[in-house]
Each structure stands twice: as C-alpha cells, then as structure tokens.
Design a protein around this motif. Structure first.
Motif, mmCIF file in Angstrom:
data_model
loop_
_atom_site.group_PDB
_atom_site.id
_atom_site.type_symbol
_atom_site.label_atom_id
_atom_site.label_comp_id
_atom_site.label_asym_id
_atom_site.label_seq_id
_atom_site.Cartn_x
_atom_site.Cartn_y
_atom_site.Cartn_z
ATOM 1 N N UNK A 1 -59.162 -150.203 -80.075
ATOM 2 C CA UNK A 1 -59.896 -150.327 -78.818
ATOM 3 C C UNK A 1 -61.286 -149.757 -79.035
ATOM 4 N N UNK A 2 -62.291 -150.637 -79.001
ATOM 5 C CA UNK A 2 -63.665 -150.217 -79.262
ATOM 6 C C UNK A 2 -64.350 -149.958 -77.926
ATOM 7 N N UNK A 3 -64.911 -148.789 -77.779
ATOM 8 C CA UNK A 3 -65.642 -148.486 -76.554
ATOM 9 C C UNK A 3 -66.537 -147.299 -76.791
ATOM 10 N N UNK A 4 -67.529 -147.114 -75.929
ATOM 11 C CA UNK A 4 -68.332 -145.907 -76.015
ATOM 12 C C UNK A 4 -67.809 -144.877 -75.013
ATOM 13 N N UNK A 5 -66.798 -145.304 -74.243
ATOM 14 C CA UNK A 5 -66.298 -144.461 -73.154
ATOM 15 C C UNK A 5 -65.117 -143.618 -73.642
#
Lengths: 579, 329, 317
Positions: C205-209
């Motif tokens: 899961x790619x996210x900046x969050x």
C-alpha cells in the motif's frame, strides 16, 4: 495477430484496394472487349463536333436562334432558301425559287414532295404558318413584320405570296428568306403562344424536314446532343444529296482547353473552338493551308462611348484609329490566324461593294505620326508634360478599354491597343470584367472603349450598318449601336439601303458609297480584324472537308451557319480510307 | 434529452432562415441585370426588346417590390418551387439541380466517406509506427494545405494530359448516354477517378493528421495505461483508443462538410464534370438569380441537414453526452 | 515466500540525464503481509510500485532482481511480464478515478478485458458481481458508464477489478489520497478485507499518509530520495523508529484535537535532494540533525533490531 503483422496486413490490404481501383479504371481505357452498351455509337460512322454549345442543352425551339441546341435549324428544321456567303448566291431549298412580281410583292415557289419526319407532306400552308408565327411581338424575329413593311403572307396554289406596303426592306427580307425555320403547322399549332415564343419545346416531338432526327441529349446536364440520320430526306431524291455521317454528335463546351485536349486525343472531328496556331499540324487541317488558316466570320469592332468626351469628337476617334498597331495584334494575339479588317469594317464577301476611292480619301491605317498630327490639329495637347494629351478644356484623358475576362486573345489585343495608343499620347488602361457585367455596362453606356463582334456573316451589309447606326437609342442598347452614335442621316441611309434590292446594282452601290463615306468620316466604331470562323478538322475518320481548294463550304456548326453552307460540308464528307 | 434536441433543432431552423435570406439577397446585390443579359444574348431586334423585357420581368416576378419578392420566394419554397432559370428559360431550377445533383453526389459522398475512413485508419497507424509517421505526417500536411482545385489541375495535367491514362474532362465518354450498362459504368468510373482523387486526397490529409494526434493522446490516457497494467494486449488498447479518438473526428466531420462541398464545386469546374459546380459557374456568369439561389439553397440545406444529423447522432454515440443529457447520477 | 526484491534500481530517462528514482531497493514481503510504502512526494515509492507491474516508456530498468512466489519476474521485459500482469501481480493505479474507459459500460469493458486475456468468462463474471456486492456496489454498476459513478464508487470498482483474478501481489498506489476521510476509512478497510478473504495474498500500500498505514499495514517501509530508509512493523515505526528521518516524520504528524498554539508542529527543515545528481553518501545528511562525518559514506540498509532494518550509521551504532 502480432501488431507488426497486423499493421502489415492493413497496409497490404489498403494497397490492394487502391491497386484494384486503379486497375479497374485503367482497364476501362482498353474497354474493347466486354459488354457493349446498347447505346454506344460506332466511331467510324459518327461525326463529333464541338465549339458551338456553351449553355446547357434543352432548348429545341427554332425561334430562339441564340439558344437552341446545335443543329436544331439545319439538321432538323430547314429554311426556304439557303445562302452561300462566299459567293453571295441564294440556294433554293424548301422553296424552289422566288421572284419579285412587283416592287412590293414577292412570290415564293414551294418544293413539292417534301415530307416531314413524321411522313406528312410539306405544304405552302406550313410555310405561311411559319412566317405568320413571327407576327407575335415577343417573337425574336418579329422585325420581319415590324420593320420591313410586310403586310400579308398568303397561300396561292403552290406558292406563298408576300405583300408589302410601301417600299419593302429588301435586304432584311432576303435575310429572313434563309433564316426562318419552316415548321409543321400540325405539330406547332398544339403549342401555346408563350411556349412558342419563349419556351424550349419538346425534343421528343421534333418534326422537321431536315436530314437528321433527334436521339438524345435535350437535358440540362447532357454532355452531348445526338442526331441520327433519317431515311426519307427530300434532298436525297431531289438533289442526290446524302450526309455521310450516320450520327452527328455535338459536344458541350466548358473551356477551349478541355475541348482541345479531347480534339488532340482524337475524340472530336470538327473543332470549332479557338485553338492556338501550334495546334494545326499533322492530321489536323484547316480551311486554308496557310495563314490565316481560317475564314473570317465577323468583324471585331472597337466601340467608343460617343456620349463621353473626348470620344464624342470624330477627330479624336480618328487619331485613335491611326494609333492602333494592327500587325502587332495579329502577331501577338493570333499568331497570324486572323486578317486585318478593311477600314470600312465590311467583311471580305462584301469587298465588291467597297468604294476604293472613299477608302483612299477617308480611310485609316497604322501611322503613329499621323495620329499625333491629328490630335494636335484637333487641339489636344500635352499641357502638363506627362506624356499624355489632355482634353481641350484641360482635364485629363484617361480611358478604360474592356473585353470579357477569359477571352484570352481579346485580352492580349486590348493590351496592344492600349500600348500603341500610349505611344501616340492617349492614355488607355485595359480592364477585364466578367462577361455579364460587361454586357450590362455596355448596354447602359457605362464604359469608355469596348470590343464587340456580335454581327456575323449574312447576306447583306445592311446588318452591319444597322449594328452601327440604328436609331432610336434606348435606355439599354442590348444588341446594336453600343456607341450611341446618333446620326439621323446615317440611319436614314441605312434604311434606304434596306429598301434597295441588291439586283439594282447601280443604286445599291451608290448608297453603299454614301454609307462608307459617312462611316469613315465619323468613325463611330473602329473596325479591327475579322474574327475567325474557327474550324479544325481531324482527318482520321472523315475526309473531303471544306477547303479553299476544294468545296468552299462554311466549315462550322455554329447556329445560323447550317442554313448557309455548313450542311454541304456534311453532304460532301467522305469516310476516311479503311473505314 | 428531448429538450436538448428541441433546442438544437430550433437553432438550426433559425440558421436556415438567416442563411436562406442571405442566399436570396446575394444574387440581387450582384451588379448586372439578368434580363438585359438574356436579351443581348438573344440578339433580339430592338423592337422586340421592349416587349420581351416586360414579358420576362413579369415572368420572373421582378415587377413587384423587393419585400414582396422575398415573401413570394418563401411561399414558393414551401411548395418546392425554386422558380425558373433565367438563362435556360423556361427550365425549372429544380430540374436543372436534380439533373446535376447525382454527379456531385457521386463525387462528394465517396470522397467524404472514404477519406474519413482511410484517413483515420492511416492516421491511427502512423501514431504508433515511427517510420510511417515520418512519411505520412509531412505528406498529410502538404495534402491538407493543398487547394482541391489546384490538386485537380495537377492531376489532370499529369495523368490526363501528359500520360493520357485518364480522360481530361466530362463524366462519361462522348459515345455514351447515361444508362445501366457495364460499358457506361466503366466509362463513368474512368472519368470519375481524377476528380474524386482531388477531393479524396486533400480530405484524407486532414483526417490523418487529426487522428494521429488524437490517437497519441488517447494512448497516453489513464485508461490506456490501466488496461496495459492489467496486461491487456495492445490490440484491445488500440481498439479503445481508436473508438474514443473517432468521436472528436465525427464532430470535425460536421465542420469539414462545408469545406468539402466548396472544394467539390471547384473541382467539378476543373474537370468540366456536369455537377452543381459547373452549373453554379454558369449561373453566376450569366446572372441567373434563380439558379444561383436554388443551388446555394440546396447546398445550405444539405450541409445543415448533415450537421444536424451528425449533431444528433453524436448524442447517441458518445455516452458521456447522452448520460449527461439525461441528468446522470 | 511471496515477494523478494533485491537491489532493484530503476531510473527515469530525461534529456538532462538519468533521474535515479529507485536506487538499490532490497526487501521481502511474506504471504498475507500488508506492507505500507511511505515517504515524501518524489521519494520513489510510486516508481517502486509501478516497476513491479509495468514500466512505462520513461522508466529504465538498471539492476536488480524480483522474485514472486519463487519465480523470477522479468520486470525488464515488457512482453515477458504480460502473462504475470493481472493474474499474479496487479495494481490499483494512482489515477483510478480516470482509469475506466469513459465510453464503455463497465461490464462490457471488463468482459472484453477478460476475453482478451483468454480468461473464460463463466465463473469470473459472477465472482465480479459478488465482489461488487461485498464492496457495497449494486450489481447494475456493470450496466453503467463511468461518468455515472461517483469518485468513491469508481475507486471501489477499480479495486475489485484489479484484484478479480486473485493476484499474489496487489499494489495499491495512493488509493486513498483523493478521498475524504470517511471514504478513506471505508476503502482502507476494504483493502484489509481483500487480504483477509484471500482475494490477494500480499499487498503493497503506497501512500504518504502514515496514519492510514498505521491502521492497516503490518509493516511499513519508509523511503527517502530513492533509497530505503527504514522497514519495520507498523507499531515499531510509529512508536520506536530507528532512522532519524522516520522519527522526524512521525513527530511532524498533527494530532487531532490539539491546537497548533499548544503543540507546535515540527517539520523537517530543508528539501529532499535532486535525484539527477544525488549527493554521495547518505542522502538525508543535509537535513539530519544527527549527521556526522561518517554520513559521507552511504550507510547500508541493515537489520538494526529483530524485524527492523534501517539505513543509518547512528541506528547501527
């Protein structure tokens, strides 16, 4: 399928489609073997001609002499007499002859045994009927009744008797003797008057005495108009004449260039379009085998607007006439295909009436010094040193000379006229409006100088003098006296000429001299050259064409020429060897 | 959706009325009097001039004031009567146009359809093949910038005049008459190729360029990337891209119609093809008011109808507009 | 098992040279593991994710090896990767809201896609409908055009479609970034549910969050400037990060309910370096408060505690 292979497949498919289309169309070029159309005409028995029809086909009304489809009069309908313009003789045709019983009664003998194409016999009643049609005021040839003094036309036995009041207009009447179509009363009486005067009539209902019958083409988009020779033409039995081509096909014209391409490809036999001199070679022959190659058909005139100054001054007009370098025009515009006109403007067939003494005294020719001298003597000086003369009151002279746009030979000519006039000190600029605008402006005197050549060959120079001198001058001069020259004396002389029979040579010559004198003294219009009766012959399929050394027939299919000697062209034609 | 259609049709009706009014007015503002032109061609004797002038003036309805002529024109229009041709009196204008129309349609319809189809296919091909792109694209730019008439002249000069592979002018050979026969069909096709090509090639260039750019755009779109990420074969991606790129091309078709029709007119004149083109030139040269009016009316109506059809069809083929019209979710 | 990445290096080609977007990434994901991939914009996380599925025209494979379920993934060869896409490794793209062909009904597109991949339609379409129900979408979605769906609905459709063939590895690229918080929660929960139901084996899961990752990820991998910074279980990353960058990242997170006046946000001063000419040595050293001379030499990405790896000299000290 992989992308590359699929791409190649599409490409190959597209190429194949294109190739197939091209192959099919090329295959047409050699459309020899294969299904023959029910209609296709055999080349060796068909006579193709072009150069006559520029407006759409559809009109087969012989009364509309400017508009009927090529051959309507001549191939389908015929006239009482025919006229040979090169000899001046009248040829008995549907009439076997005629004479003036008295000074005002003419008796015409009608030929017996002539059958219309529907089998019914031609009677003097039909001839009377045909002349009576012209009585209607809207008939284009109504002038026969309105201005020649004709009072009645009656049938007497096998003759038709024309009775005039006062002195008849002999010259005009002679004109109508070979220009009124003889039509069947039993067919034409079924049309209404409006239809007969202005309508196109029904092509499937053409019943005439002529050698050809209508096949097809009377529609506005037709490319060709097809006539087929019919059996039962009266002249075969009576005169031993038979036109050689089984089919005569007239080709619609849109441009001279397109027609020339077709002619050079061998698709046309008689080419009545204008073509440059370089086209005359090999199998393509003309009436003369050296310059000017073509007969002259009409005079091209330079009309000055005599209501405007300085063109209202005969001396100015005279100077202008002297300044025109005719040889340069003949060379540049025509490469020698036309001849210079007589200063009287009269066609070569009337040269025997030209009064040489008058011409020597009042005539003109190209002479720049003379032109300048006349200008000076008349009071036109170059006061501001710009190289051009001014009006007597000092105002500038800047004239515009016009011809229709697209008439390339005329366009070149007026450029030459403008140039040489400049050399004499007269400022003239050429202009090329489109034809419709030019006609309108010309009729309403909204011009300075314009070229025109409406009047063709005819039996009498009266048509030329009417063209120049006719009075009264109307709001719109549609057909004559564009220059608005008002000389009651000249017009009276013209009318006198009309009433002088050609057989009365002494009186005739006297009037002609007077007319030439008044013309040359005033120069209301300046004659330039004899525009050609353009005619080139493709000798591949047909031979024995008209020529200066052979049969001297008018080699053109233009309207009004069939009833001169163009029909003789067809009856003397022979299939080329091997056909 | 029906409100949308109603609005659309209303706009077209208004456009039609305005265009037709301009069409009615144009010939009348041309300099030159058609009746006088007719009379001088008739070489009518001056005595007959007066009679004939009044006859024709009445016959053509020029004796009533201009505004009345305008109203009469509309009245006649609704009865399908376009008047009588002045120069070819008394042939009705409708007859002249109907005679010429098949030839114009024979040029226009295949040219429009084939160029659209071929141009789009080749443009799509060029979008993904560099070598093809390097040849097709510059060639298409040249083609689309070429005036059809000029291309027609070049084709006529090279293939008809110089190489004598095709005829120079006309719609069929002189020895034939229009009929249903193989020979006539062959001759017709032979004459048809060059004028058709002049129209086809120019239009083709435009479509090829447009499609090529649109395909590139579509192939870089998100949905194309997504499909590729899911391993869809390029065939499927291209199919979607092509269909989506076709939509703006169809709109473009409506816009391009007017230009193609104008091109067809001049190409016909170059080849003396007996269609509306030559008829128009003739009519203008001779100040034939009614014929000019009639032809332009035909062209206006034809282009408007085609535009309307494409407009309406577009609503149905593009789901985005269709759904949007129904007030989508 | 599942995913093994060793030294994966992927550059972007540009006119001015190569942009070293992912430089020597080495990590493993176990079966059933949800690994979060976090970092600032431009750190290379999206590139890493994309390179495992499909490298677009600008990406250039330089080095490295990827193994999925024991088999090597030929990530450098677009053609050879195709059989794996959708079936073994799949992606929910960053642009999911525009990922569907706007002129095609969703059902039609799906069936055409499946048919083009030679997948028999019978059971799969029914499964598709079933899964749509699970994510809360009505069955008639298949008859609709994308324009008729809201952003959240489209997101869920794409999620279901991407995972339809039960891939071993599902990469979710910024799936929650464009959504509001409540939808974010629903979507995140869906992701976990997919794993729990066995629709996918493992997930990245790619996210900046980071807060989202904290909720759903088992492990978190933090990237900085193209290099891996830290990988550890989610709890550890949030509460006991080893890498200074991770620490500063955590402390920059705003706390809900706390005003700025009371507790100031501490950001990380400075900017990430340009990846065209990245600095030698540790790429974080210019912004790191703990930087010292040794940082001129690039620290290796090694285990610093059981299950926790970091690339920092201070962490391994």
């Amino acid at each position: 399928m992989s992308t590359r292979r699929r791409g190649k497949a599409i490409g190959a498919g597209a190429l194949a489609l294109v190739a197939a289309v091209i192959a099919t169309s090329l295959g047409v070029a050699g459309a020899g073997a294969g299904e023959q159309s029910a209609f296709a005409l055999p080349r060796a028995q068909t006579f193709y001609m072009s150069g006559s029809q520029w407006s759409p086909y559809g009109d087969v009304n012989p009364a509309k002499t400017w508009d009927y489809s090529t051959g309507t009069i001549g191939l389908a309908y015929e006239t009482a007499f025919r006229f040979n313009p090169l000899t001046g003789a009248f040829i008995p045709w549907l009439a076997t002859g005629g004479n003036w019983r008295t000074n005002s009664v003419y008796v015409m003998n009608i030929r017996r045994g002539v059958k219309f194409s529907d089998g019914k016999t031609l009677t003097p009643g039909d001839v009377k009927y045909s002349f009576d049609l012209l009585k209607a005021p809207t008939h284009p040839q109504n002038a026969l009744w309105a201005s020649t003094g004709l009072k009645t036309v009656k049938v007497v036995g096998n003759t038709v008797v024309f009775t005039f009041a006062g002195k008849p207009g002999y010259q005009q009447f002679d004109f109508y003797r070979y220009n009124v179509a003889i039509v069947p009363r039993h067919v034409f009486s079924k049309y209404s008057t409006t239809e007969l005067m202005t309508g196109n009539l029904d092509a499937d209902n053409i019943v005439g005495t002529g050698p050809y019958a209508y096949v097809s083409g009377a529609s506005s988009t037709a490319q060709t108009f097809v006539w087929q020779r019919r059996a039962g033409w009266w002249a075969t039995k009576a005169l031993g004449l038979r036109p050689a081509p089984r089919y005569v096909v007239d080709i619609h014209n849109s441009s001279n260039q397109a027609a020339l391409a077709n002619f050079q490809a061998g698709n046309i036999d008689l080419f009545n379009n204008f073509a440059p001199r370089s086209a005359i070679k090999g199998k393509f022959k003309t009436f003369f085998n050296k310059a000017p190659y073509h007969l002259g058909a009409n005079t091209t005139w330079l009309f000055p607007n005599t209501t405007k100054k300085p063109l209202n001054d005969p001396q100015f007009r005279r100077a202008l006439a002297y300044s025109i370098n005719m040889n340069q025009i003949l060379d540049k515009a025509y490469q020698g295909l036309v001849d210079k006109a007589s200063p009287t403007g009269l066609l070569p067939i009337w040269s025997k009436w030209v009064d040489k003494k008058v011409v020597a005294k009042y005539g003109f020719s190209y002479n720049l010094n003379r032109a300048k001298a006349i200008l000076a003597a008349a009071g036109y000086k170059d006061t501001d040193d710009d190289g051009y003369v001014e009006n007597k009151d000092g105002s500038d002279i800047s004239l515009k000379i016009q011809c229709p746009n697209g008439w390339s030979d005329w366009m070149t000519s007026i450029q030459v006229i403008a140039e040489s006039a400049k050399a004499a000190g007269i400022k003239i600029t050429p202009g090329y409006p489109d034809y419709g605008t030019l006609v309108d402006d010309r009729g309403h005197a909204r011009y300075d100088l314009v070229l025109a050549n409406d009047r063709q060959y005819s039996n009498t120079p009266w048509t030329y003098y009417q063209y120049i001198f006719q009075l009264p001058i109307l709001d719109n001069q549609t057909t004559v006296n564009y220059e608005r020259f008002s000389s009651p004396k000249a017009w009276a002389l013209t009318q006198q000429l009309d009433r002088t029979p050609t057989t009365n040579t002494k009186a005739y010559r006297a009037v002609m001299s007077k007319l030439q004198t008044t013309f040359l003294q005033n120069l209301p219009a300046i004659p330039l050259w004899y525009n050609g009766m353009w005619a080139m012959f493709n000798t591949t399929y047909w031979t024995n064409w008209p020529s200066a050394t052979g049969g001297k027939y008018t080699p053109t299919a233009w309207n009004n020429y069939w009833q001169m000697t163009s029909i003789d062209m067809l009856t003397h034609l022979k299939p080329a060897k091997g056909n | 959706m029906w409100r949308y259609l109603f609005r659309k049709v209303s706009i077209y009706v208004v456009t039609f009325v305005v265009a037709v009014s301009i069409d009615w007015a144009i010939p009348r503002f041309m300099p030159g009097d058609p009746i006088q032109g007719l009379l001088s061609r008739m070489q009518a004797q001056p005595q007959a001039s007066e009679e004939l002038t009044s006859f024709y003036t009445e016959a053509f309805g020029f004796d009533v004031p201009l505004w009345k002529q305008y109203l009469n024109f509309w009245a006649a229009l609704f009865q399908g009567d376009l008047g009588l041709s002045i120069t070819n009196y008394p042939i009705p204008v409708t007859e002249l146009i109907m005679g010429a129309l098949p030839y114009t349609l024979a040029l226009l319809v295949p040219a429009i359809l084939l160029s659209f189809w071929a141009g789009n296919k080749v443009g799509a091909l060029a979008a993904r093949r560099k070598t093809l792109d390097n040849t097709v694209l510059p060639m298409s730019y040249v083609l689309t910038a070429t005036p059809q008439m000029w291309l027609g002249i070049i084709l006529a000069w090279v293939f008809a005049s110089s190489l004598a592979l095709f005829p120079v002018s006309g719609a069929y050979g002189f020895a034939l008459q229009p009929e249903w026969s193989v020979e006539f069909a062959r001759s017709f096709l032979h004459h048809w190729i060059l004028p058709f090509s002049a129209l086809f090639l120019v239009a083709f260039g435009g479509w090829a360029i447009g499609m090529r750019n649109l395909i590139i755009y579509e192939l870089e779109a998100d949905y194309s990337n997504y499909l590729a990420s899911l391993g869809a074969p390029t065939r499927l991606v291209r199919k979607y891209a092509y269909r989506n790129a076709l939509l703006p091309q169809i709109t473009g078709l409506a816009l391009a119609l007017g230009a193609v029709v104008a091109g067809a007119i001049v190409v016909e004149i170059v080849f003396s093809y007996p269609g509306l083109g030559t008829l128009t030139l003739n009519a203008i040269e001779n100040r034939d008011y009614f014929l000019i009016q009639g032809i332009f009316l035909f062209l206006i109506t034809g282009v408007l109808i085609a535009n309307l059809v494409i407009d309406i069809a577009y609503v149905f083929i593009d789901p985005r507009t269709r759904v949007g019209m129904q007030g989508g979710a | 098992m599942s995913l093994k990445v060793d030294g994966l290096t992927v550059y972007y080609q540009s006119l001015r040279g190569d942009v070293k977007a992912v430089d020597g990434a080495t990590f493993e994901i176990a079966d059933g593991e949800i690994m979060g991939l976090a970092g600032e914009s431009g750190c290379g996380k999206s590139t890493l994710g994309k390179s495992l599925v499909r490298m677009d025209a600008r990406m250039r494979y330089v080095d490295g090896r990827v193994e999925l379920d024991g088999k090597e993934l030929p990530v450098w060869d677009d053609r050879k990767m195709n059989p794996y896409r959708f079936k073994h490794v799949s992606i929910i793209p960053q642009y999911a809201l525009s990922a569907l062909n706007p002129t095609r009904k969703i059902g039609t597109m799906a069936t055409e896609l499946l048919a083009s991949r030679d997948i028999p339609l019978n059971g799969v379409v029914d499964e598709f409908k079933r899964r749509l129900k699970i994510v809360g979408l009505p069955e008639d979605v298949l008859e609709r055009f994308p324009i008729e769906l809201s952003g959240g609905m489209k997101q869920r459709v794409v999620m279901v479609l991407s995972s339809l063939l039960d891939p071993s590895l599902l990469i979710a690229d910024e799936v929650t970034s464009a959504l509001d918080v409540s939808t974010q929660r629903a979507v995140s929960e869906l992701l976990v549910e997919f794993r729990d139901r066995g629709f996918v084996k493992s997930m990245i899961v790619i996210t900046h969050d980071l807060s989202v990752l904290y909720q759903i990820a088992d492990t978190i991998l933090v990237m900085y400037a193209g290099k891996l910074a830290e990988k550890a279980p989610a709890e550890t990353v949030v509460h006991a990060p080893a890498h200074p960058y991770t620490r500063m990242l955590i402390s920059s997170l705003p706390e809900v309910g706390v005003r700025y006046a009371e507790k100031r946000l501490i950001g990380i001063p400075g900017r990430p370096p340009s990846l065209l000419e990245p600095p030698t040595g540790c790429r974080f050293k210019t912004r790191c408060p703990l930087a010292f001379e040794k940082c001129a030499e690039e620290p290796p990405f090694v285990e610093v505690a059981p299950g926790q790896a970091a690339a920092c000299w201070k962490a391994t000290a």
